[in-house]
Motif scaffolding. Sequence first.
Motif, PDB file in Angstrom:
ATOM      1  N   GLY A 451      -6.286  10.134 -19.511  1.00  0.00           N
ATOM      2  CA  GLY A 451      -5.906  11.376 -20.178  1.00  0.00           C
ATOM      3  C   GLY A 451      -5.056  11.039 -21.384  1.00  0.00           C
ATOM      4  O   GLY A 451      -4.803   9.873 -21.694  1.00  0.00           O
ATOM      5  N   LYS A 452      -4.575  12.058 -22.086  1.00  0.00           N
ATOM      6  CA  LYS A 452      -3.784  11.823 -23.288  1.00  0.00           C
ATOM      7  C   LYS A 452      -2.542  10.993 -22.990  1.00  0.00           C
ATOM      8  O   LYS A 452      -2.198  10.066 -23.730  1.00  0.00           O
ATOM      9  N   ARG A 453      -1.854  11.338 -21.915  1.00  0.00           N
ATOM     10  CA  ARG A 453      -0.628  10.607 -21.585  1.00  0.00           C
ATOM     11  C   ARG A 453      -0.932   9.154 -21.242  1.00  0.00           C
ATOM     12  O   ARG A 453      -0.192   8.244 -21.610  1.00  0.00           O
ATOM     13  N   LYS A 454      -2.045   8.933 -20.532  1.00  0.00           N
ATOM     14  CA  LYS A 454      -2.433   7.567 -20.182  1.00  0.00           C
ATOM     15  C   LYS A 454      -2.715   6.762 -21.445  1.00  0.00           C
ATOM     16  O   LYS A 454      -2.305   5.597 -21.557  1.00  0.00           O
ATOM     17  N   VAL A 455      -3.418   7.367 -22.393  1.00  0.00           N
ATOM     18  CA  VAL A 455      -3.714   6.677 -23.650  1.00  0.00           C
ATOM     19  C   VAL A 455      -2.420   6.321 -24.364  1.00  0.00           C
ATOM     20  O   VAL A 455      -2.245   5.206 -24.870  1.00  0.00           O
ATOM     21  N   ARG A 456      -1.482   7.269 -24.411  1.00  0.00           N
ATOM     22  CA  ARG A 456      -0.196   7.001 -25.058  1.00  0.00           C
ATOM     23  C   ARG A 456       0.523   5.849 -24.371  1.00  0.00           C
ATOM     24  O   ARG A 456       1.041   4.941 -25.028  1.00  0.00           O
ATOM     25  N   ASN A 457       0.580   5.888 -23.050  1.00  0.00           N
ATOM     26  CA  ASN A 457       1.323   4.879 -22.307  1.00  0.00           C
ATOM     27  C   ASN A 457       0.720   3.491 -22.457  1.00  0.00           C
ATOM     28  O   ASN A 457       1.443   2.485 -22.442  1.00  0.00           O
ATOM     29  N   LEU A 458      -0.601   3.416 -22.597  1.00  0.00           N
ATOM     30  CA  LEU A 458      -1.249   2.111 -22.697  1.00  0.00           C
ATOM     31  C   LEU A 458      -0.830   1.367 -23.965  1.00  0.00           C
ATOM     32  O   LEU A 458      -0.958   0.143 -24.030  1.00  0.00           O
TER      33      LEU A 458
END
Length: 689
Positions: A451-458
């Motif tokens: 999701g968006k947050r996962k993409v940011r965190n990666l």
Amino acid sequence: MKFDIPLNTDESDASHVEIFKSWRSFSDVFEGAKRMRVVTYCDSPEFILDLFEDLENLERLEVVVGDVDDYRERLIDKPDLADRLEQLRRDDKLVIYLCENKEVHSKLYLIEYPEEDQAGEEADEDDQMTLGGEATTESDSSAEASAAPAKVVIGSPNLSRNAWSNQTNVGVVYDTTVESGLYAQFEGLYQDHRDSYNKGGPFLEDLSEQLEQSDDDREEVIKLYTEGRVGTQDELGEVHGRLADHIDAEVETVDLALDGRTSSEDDRSQSADDAASTDESTVSTLSQMTDFDATVSNDTLTTTPDAFQRYAQQVFDVPTMHLNEDRDQLKFHYDGTVYRVTQPPNSPEKVDEALAEIENYFATVDDYGNSNNATAVKAHMYEALLWFFWAPFANRQAAFYRQHGINLDKALPYLYIFGESIGGKGTFCRFALSLISGNRVEAPVDADEIGKRKVRNLRSAHTSFPVVVDDITKQKVNSLDTLRNYWSGWTGETSYPMFAFISNDKRPGEWFRNRAKILRFDVNFMTSHQDEAEVNRLIDTENPIFQWFGHEYLNRDLVLGEDSDALREVREAMLDLYEFADRPVPGYFPTEPAEQAYDTGRERWRNLIDRDDVEISKDGDTLQVTFPESMNFELHEYKRDPPMTVRIEKRGLDLIVKTPDEFFDWLGETTEEDPRNGFLAKARSALRL
């Protein structure tokens, strides 16, 4: 700190205790307010903005928020809200201060109202006033203006609508003026709250600075700002990078694939403890590592390579892989060991065997697949494999591109593979992941986990190992608009992973197509158990080709080509290996991007000549292609087939080609004997009419 505020006020400062049973009864106090300064514990930026805009006479609102949770998180994916708040802050109309180091539960309201004339009406500040028979301006009447009425409320109500349905609040209300000593004492109390707990300045001041310093459009800067906690992510990435560097320095490095050797207990026993000093917020995030036998004490994290690697795998779903500081060696962290990935080839026979194994995998298209064009399928598969080989080095290319001012988000392509559900897409990803990890990683990431947050965190994972997302819908891909400006905050200090998406759906939205390599596995496999076992054998066979490729690739200089092929040096490095092995290059090897050389969309357009019910005509400087009603549902696919340089607009059953020259360049030339040449001639003839 003690404030000597009298409870018994004089005649000019009336006071009373009021019970507020509803938000409406409390908000009545704000009606007609001209200026407000507030200390409150909890609220939301949306509510503060709504309140400011609802109070018609309010010219300035200043709020100190006592909840120390990161207020910026509440702006994630809300660029319009951030835009409005920043503009009001810039205009000094709505200013928010955060209590950055301590929760503050105080509730204090300083409310100023417009001065009223003797008739009880608001005086017009723009009018001239008469004092002693002489016309005066506003500045001459400051003494009278200072007597403007004011209220102070101190008690339990928060500046929030939440929970009023089942709450009652009480407050002491002081009716006074802005010039009174009582009001001045409350101003001191407010100022103490603001200055004691806020050191970073007004909320969104950093966004204002970014907007002033950036050459990008305001919309793009704000969109990036609202994608997540960039500062903390950068900090985490730096910490992960320091940990990876410590592990590289302390742990014996072994070859990823050397005579079948894997990690042993001897390798693990040389893994020394590692400590990294971090600030409080980062330690809090990294405290998840304690689940893997790491320890966090005060501002220090102590961990082992194995603990760090298992933590990274659980949190980010990908292992750590990165180029070392000299950028001449790719390192891979797995099972408590540091592996050297890139190695020079030293045996033409071994390289020949490795290349043969790759070609044997592609031969499964001929052996077990059903396709109209097996050569095109194998070319797309090889192109996808080249992308997988390139992805771990994408940060090297990002640094090179950035030196030349190239937009990284459009120059470093994501991968999107689509095709039928039994088109071998997931199996291919297992094969590619196995090759770049020395048979240690095969499983992609499930689409439900991204999701968006996962993409940011990666972006804070400090890894260049590609993130492969399986079985994703194009709607889900379209929603990941964090990928639009994925590289915008990249500093080069940490490694960002590239993304590959596997889908049964056809091409996603335009913004993503503009940033992706889109390949089609136009094949379906009907295999027996024996066939499946043979494919699994090919996947499980140890193949060092990626290690040799990495060495060849890193020894090549990156250059700016005349086209936008990000994999140019990748193709050349692979061809070097074929030359080293003295092995013939297969005819399907993509010496140019396979999606261009074997463009299924282009073939579809060329084959329109087989339909007598498709009409072509000139419409001004554009080309109009009229389809029969029976093809109504196919029009969207035809519209998406050409590259982004070909601008096409849909009007009912017509497709209007706005850039005919680019359209014909894309269609290319055909031989005179090719029956499809008639379509091209017909189209060009229509344009000349």
